[in-house]
Design a protein around this motif. Structure first.
Motif, PDB file in Angstrom:
ATOM      1  N   ASP A  84     -25.311  18.715  21.175  1.00  0.00           N
ATOM      2  CA  ASP A  84     -25.761  19.429  19.995  1.00  0.00           C
ATOM      3  C   ASP A  84     -26.983  20.239  20.410  1.00  0.00           C
ATOM      4  O   ASP A  84     -28.084  19.716  20.534  1.00  0.00           O
ATOM      5  CB  ASP A  84     -26.104  18.443  18.892  1.00  0.00           C
ATOM      6  CG  ASP A  84     -26.577  19.096  17.619  1.00  0.00           C
ATOM      7  OD1 ASP A  84     -26.951  20.298  17.644  1.00  0.00           O
ATOM      8  OD2 ASP A  84     -26.593  18.415  16.584  1.00  0.00           O
ATOM      9  N   GLU A 141     -31.178  11.931  11.176  1.00  0.00           N
ATOM     10  CA  GLU A 141     -31.281  12.811  10.005  1.00  0.00           C
ATOM     11  C   GLU A 141     -32.357  13.872  10.215  1.00  0.00           C
ATOM     12  O   GLU A 141     -32.176  15.022   9.834  1.00  0.00           O
ATOM     13  CB  GLU A 141     -31.561  12.001   8.734  1.00  0.00           C
ATOM     14  CG  GLU A 141     -30.358  11.212   8.241  1.00  0.00           C
ATOM     15  CD  GLU A 141     -29.149  12.112   7.972  1.00  0.00           C
ATOM     16  OE1 GLU A 141     -29.288  13.156   7.294  1.00  0.00           O
ATOM     17  OE2 GLU A 141     -28.056  11.756   8.451  1.00  0.00           O
ATOM     18  N   LYS A 144     -31.097  16.742  12.216  1.00  0.00           N
ATOM     19  CA  LYS A 144     -30.189  17.630  11.467  1.00  0.00           C
ATOM     20  C   LYS A 144     -30.969  18.615  10.608  1.00  0.00           C
ATOM     21  O   LYS A 144     -30.492  19.712  10.340  1.00  0.00           O
ATOM     22  CB  LYS A 144     -29.261  16.810  10.580  1.00  0.00           C
ATOM     23  CG  LYS A 144     -28.239  16.026  11.336  1.00  0.00           C
ATOM     24  CD  LYS A 144     -27.395  15.203  10.372  1.00  0.00           C
ATOM     25  CE  LYS A 144     -26.434  14.303  11.112  1.00  0.00           C
ATOM     26  NZ  LYS A 144     -25.676  13.473  10.173  1.00  0.00           N
TER      27      LYS A 144
END
Length: 146
Positions: A84, A141, A144
């Motif tokens: 990512d 989280e 993100k």
């Protein structure tokens, strides 16, 4: 874990593997067991720091004492995890405090120390699996959001 960056944020890599992990263990559980070098179901500051140092050494492919974003991504690829790139960018921004585009051992060590303190919700100097699981998911989280 989905990528090296989140693995570094959690700052807990290394060489010690749990002897027998159930196939249904979550990524956080697996990582916790790998950090727990003596198998006592607790991760001490020493175990955490050792794991983070080993993780750093494994990612430092060119042995220059620094880990670049490319090395983070390469290490993630060797773990057969999907990279990512945004999480890598976020990770680099958080850990690379001098802004040189690479994570030094000192930056990694300091970030690991701060991560441990943050994860140790009851401030008793050890992480339980529950504390680590909550920290792990909160960190994912955060990656993100950026």
């Amino acid at each position: 874990m989905k990528n090296q960056s989140s693995r570094f944020l959690v700052i807990v890599g290394g060489l010690s593997l749990a002897l027998a992990l159930p196939a249904f263990a979550s990524e956080a559980e697996d990582l916790f067991h790998r950090m727990d070098g003596n198998g006592d179901k607790k991760v001490t500051t020493i175990e955490h720091a050792t794991f983070a140092e080993n993780q750093f050494k494994q990612a430092d492919a060119d042995y220059d004492g620094k880990v670049s974003a490319a090395e983070c991504e390469s290490a993630a690829t060797t773990d057969k995890k999907k990279v990512d790139k945004q999480a890598t960018v976020t990770h680099m921004r958080l850990v690379d405090t001098d802004g040189d585009g690479q994570i030094s051992q000192a930056e990694n060590t300091e970030y690991a120390r701060k991560s441990f303190v943050r994860a140790d919700r009851n401030s008793d100097g050890v992480l339980t699996e529950d504390e680590f699981e909550k920290f792990y998911h909160a960190t994912k989280e955060e990656l993100k959001k950026d």
